[in-house]
Design a protein around this motif. Structure first.
Motif, PDB file in Angstrom:
ATOM      1  N   VAL A 186       0.857  -1.186   0.000  1.00 19.93           N
ATOM      2  CA  VAL A 186       0.000   0.000   0.000  1.00 19.93           C
ATOM      3  C   VAL A 186       0.893   1.236   0.000  1.00 19.93           C
ATOM      4  N   LEU A 187       0.393   2.283  -0.569  1.00 15.26           N
ATOM      5  CA  LEU A 187       1.095   3.560  -0.568  1.00 15.26           C
ATOM      6  C   LEU A 187       0.435   4.429   0.487  1.00 15.26           C
ATOM      7  N   ILE A 188       1.223   4.951   1.407  1.00 16.83           N
ATOM      8  CA  ILE A 188       0.673   5.871   2.394  1.00 16.83           C
ATOM      9  C   ILE A 188       1.410   7.199   2.279  1.00 16.83           C
ATOM     10  N   VAL A 189       0.697   8.245   2.561  1.00 16.97           N
ATOM     11  CA  VAL A 189       1.270   9.584   2.545  1.00 16.97           C
ATOM     12  C   VAL A 189       1.367  10.041   3.994  1.00 16.97           C
ATOM     13  N   LEU A 190       2.573  10.419   4.417  1.00 20.83           N
ATOM     14  CA  LEU A 190       2.782  10.897   5.778  1.00 20.83           C
ATOM     15  C   LEU A 190       2.920  12.408   5.791  1.00 20.83           C
ATOM     16  N   ARG A 191       2.302  13.009   6.774  1.00 22.22           N
ATOM     17  CA  ARG A 191       2.498  14.441   6.999  1.00 22.22           C
ATOM     18  C   ARG A 191       3.848  14.642   7.675  1.00 22.22           C
ATOM     19  N   GLN A 192       4.393  15.828   7.541  1.00 23.12           N
ATOM     20  CA  GLN A 192       5.655  16.139   8.209  1.00 23.12           C
ATOM     21  C   GLN A 192       5.519  15.940   9.712  1.00 23.12           C
ATOM     22  N   ALA A 193       4.351  16.295  10.259  1.00 24.84           N
ATOM     23  CA  ALA A 193       4.105  16.133  11.701  1.00 24.84           C
ATOM     24  C   ALA A 193       4.199  14.664  12.113  1.00 24.84           C
ATOM     25  N   GLU A 194       3.791  13.752  11.245  1.00 18.40           N
ATOM     26  CA  GLU A 194       3.861  12.323  11.558  1.00 18.40           C
ATOM     27  C   GLU A 194       5.305  11.829  11.538  1.00 18.40           C
ATOM     28  N   VAL A 195       6.084  12.338  10.608  1.00 12.71           N
ATOM     29  CA  VAL A 195       7.511  12.004  10.587  1.00 12.71           C
ATOM     30  C   VAL A 195       8.174  12.570  11.842  1.00 12.71           C
ATOM     31  N   ASP A 196       7.796  13.780  12.226  1.00 14.62           N
ATOM     32  CA  ASP A 196       8.331  14.387  13.455  1.00 14.62           C
ATOM     33  C   ASP A 196       8.023  13.519  14.674  1.00 14.62           C
ATOM     34  N   LEU A 197       6.805  12.966  14.729  1.00 11.09           N
ATOM     35  CA  LEU A 197       6.434  12.088  15.847  1.00 11.09           C
ATOM     36  C   LEU A 197       7.271  10.807  15.862  1.00 11.09           C
ATOM     37  N   LEU A 198       7.542  10.261  14.696  1.00 15.93           N
ATOM     38  CA  LEU A 198       8.397   9.067  14.632  1.00 15.93           C
ATOM     39  C   LEU A 198       9.783   9.381  15.193  1.00 15.93           C
ATOM     40  N   VAL A 199      10.276  10.578  14.919  1.00 12.14           N
ATOM     41  CA  VAL A 199      11.579  10.997  15.448  1.00 12.14           C
ATOM     42  C   VAL A 199      11.488  11.195  16.961  1.00 12.14           C
ATOM     43  N   ARG A 200      10.482  11.938  17.419  1.00  4.15           N
ATOM     44  CA  ARG A 200      10.336  12.210  18.860  1.00  4.15           C
ATOM     45  C   ARG A 200      10.150  10.941  19.679  1.00  4.15           C
ATOM     46  N   ARG A 201       9.473   9.960  19.104  1.00  2.00           N
ATOM     47  CA  ARG A 201       9.233   8.702  19.826  1.00  2.00           C
ATOM     48  C   ARG A 201      10.375   7.701  19.676  1.00  2.00           C
ATOM     49  N   GLY A 202      11.454   8.123  19.013  1.00  2.00           N
ATOM     50  CA  GLY A 202      12.639   7.287  18.921  1.00  2.00           C
ATOM     51  C   GLY A 202      12.582   6.184  17.877  1.00  2.00           C
ATOM     52  N   ARG A 203      11.613   6.239  17.011  1.00  6.14           N
ATOM     53  CA  ARG A 203      11.499   5.210  15.975  1.00  6.14           C
ATOM     54  C   ARG A 203      12.315   5.553  14.733  1.00  6.14           C
ATOM     55  N   LEU A 204      12.714   6.804  14.618  1.00  7.93           N
ATOM     56  CA  LEU A 204      13.439   7.295  13.448  1.00  7.93           C
ATOM     57  C   LEU A 204      14.448   8.330  13.918  1.00  7.93           C
ATOM     58  N   SER A 205      15.677   8.205  13.441  1.00  9.15           N
ATOM     59  CA  SER A 205      16.668   9.205  13.839  1.00  9.15           C
ATOM     60  C   SER A 205      16.452  10.482  13.030  1.00  9.15           C
ATOM     61  N   ASN A 206      16.853  11.593  13.605  1.00  8.64           N
ATOM     62  CA  ASN A 206      16.705  12.878  12.929  1.00  8.64           C
ATOM     63  C   ASN A 206      17.481  12.891  11.621  1.00  8.64           C
TER      64      ASN A 206
END
Length: 78
Positions: free
Chosen positions: A36-56
């Protein structure tokens, strides 16, 4: 007289790109997977970073984002 050159593959296994894509799709479905193709908002990417799932540093890397989303879904849906 000119000689014609046959540069096609000599094996019968040559498949078009569309046939290879369809074979991968069928293999994924046999394994119970869906693409599936999903579109993420910048805010969602920011949350992944803040929650430690993605490095900055990896926030612009599609493969890293995909891995972070997979990890989130694995934890959330189990």
């Amino acid at each position: 007289m000119t000689e014609q050159v046959d540069d096609r593959p000599k094996t019968g296994s040559a498949r078009s790109a569309a046939a290879r894509r369809m074979a991968r799709c069928r293999a994924r479905r046999r394994e119970g997977l869906r693409c599936v193709l999903i579109v993420l908002r910048q805010a969602e990417v920011d949350l992944l970073v803040r929650r430690g799932r993605l490095s900055n540093e990896e926030r612009a890397n599609p493969a890293a984002i995909r891995k972070a989303v997979h990890g989130f879904l694995d934890d959330y849906l189990r």
